[in-house]
Design an enzyme around this catalytic site. Structure first.
Site, PDB file in Angstrom:
ATOM      1  N   ALA A  92      74.386  62.088  20.965  1.00  0.00           N
ATOM      2  CA  ALA A  92      73.524  62.950  20.490  1.00  0.00           C
ATOM      3  C   ALA A  92      72.245  62.795  21.060  1.00  0.00           C
ATOM      4  CB  ALA A  92      73.250  62.727  18.991  1.00  0.00           C
ATOM      5  N   ASP A  93      71.549  64.128  21.124  1.00  0.00           N
ATOM      6  CA  ASP A  93      70.229  63.890  21.584  1.00  0.00           C
ATOM      7  C   ASP A  93      69.299  64.877  20.827  1.00  0.00           C
ATOM      8  OD1 ASP A  93      68.409  63.315  23.881  1.00  0.00           O
ATOM      9  OD2 ASP A  93      68.312  65.257  24.308  1.00  0.00           O
ATOM     10  N   THR A  94      67.980  64.846  20.699  1.00  0.00           N
ATOM     11  CA  THR A  94      67.221  65.627  19.781  1.00  0.00           C
ATOM     12  C   THR A  94      66.108  66.054  20.460  1.00  0.00           C
ATOM     13  OG1 THR A  94      68.171  64.663  17.689  1.00  0.00           O
ATOM     14  CG2 THR A  94      65.819  65.821  17.600  1.00  0.00           C
TER      15      THR A  94
END
Length: 223
Positions: A92-94
């Protein structure tokens, strides 16, 4: 604590059949994943995260590519480590995008964090999280892993922030490893008037979307 965990057939099958790996060292993602009761291990990605965001059509595309590259790097490294059960890698990346459309990642300094937050006072920002699953396809003999991706976006409305509040927050050091320079689930709760979308996406991992991805894989016979 164990009695409070989910015991669904889907979660049990995932933990039993796969070596589940979280490709992130984020304590927030780990905490949220723990709530599902999945047996997994943490192997943080070594991806450099040096993509040029200006080369992507949208912030969503950019964050999803980051998540995909993180996941692929951990998958390759784990596979190279030798035989194991089929792999199920979660990445995941935000990022946060301000009202002007600028992507706000982690601040470079305390001054940068303070300026970022003061500029968001009284305005809306949008949190985008890219989620990537790379799964050994047990339903196929091709030997190729199955790639599943999703983007979750949540709007966050800040109230009017006075300089003293922002400066006190930055002095705690909390913003320094946070996309957009704030952590809603912690002290930055004083900044937020409302959100539109998934709260847990703002924390760093969209739990409901992730579970929908698991269900889809299960219905396709991949779990």
């Amino acid at each position: 604590m164990d009695s409070c965990r989910f015991r669904t057939p889907l979660i049990d099958a995932l933990s039993r059949r796969f070596r589940v790996v979280l490709a992130s060292g984020s304590p927030r993602r780990k905490e949220l994943l723990d709530r599902l009761g999945i047996a997994y291990e943490v192997i943080p990605s070594g991806f450099a995260e040096d993509l040029d965001s200006t080369q992507f059509a949208s912030a969503g595309d950019y964050v999803l590519e980051n998540a995909t590259q993180k996941t692929r790097e951990v998958y390759r490294r784990t596979k190279d480590g030798g035989p194991s059960r089929p792999l199920f890698v979660i990445g995941a990346d935000t990022v946060v995008v301000n009202a002007s459309g600028t992507i706000l990642e982690k601040p470079e300094s305390h001054a940068d964090a303070a300026a970022t937050l003061k500029a968001m006072s009284g305005r809306t920002n949008t949190v985008h999280t890219g989620v990537c699953l790379l799964v050994d396809d047990v339903s196929s003999s091709s030997g190729q892993p199955r790639l599943v991706t999703a983007i979750e976006s949540t709007e966050v409305q800040f109230g009017q922030l006075d300089d003293a509040l922002v400066d006190a927050y930055v002095a705690t050091g909390e913003p320094m490893d946070k996309a957009g320079s704030y952590a809603y689930q912690s002290l930055a709760c004083f900044f937020v008037e409302s959100i539109r979308g998934d709260y847990y996406n703002v924390v760093g991992f969209p739990c409901a979307r992730f579970y929908q991805m698991l269900r889809a894989l299960h219905e396709q016979g991949a779990l």
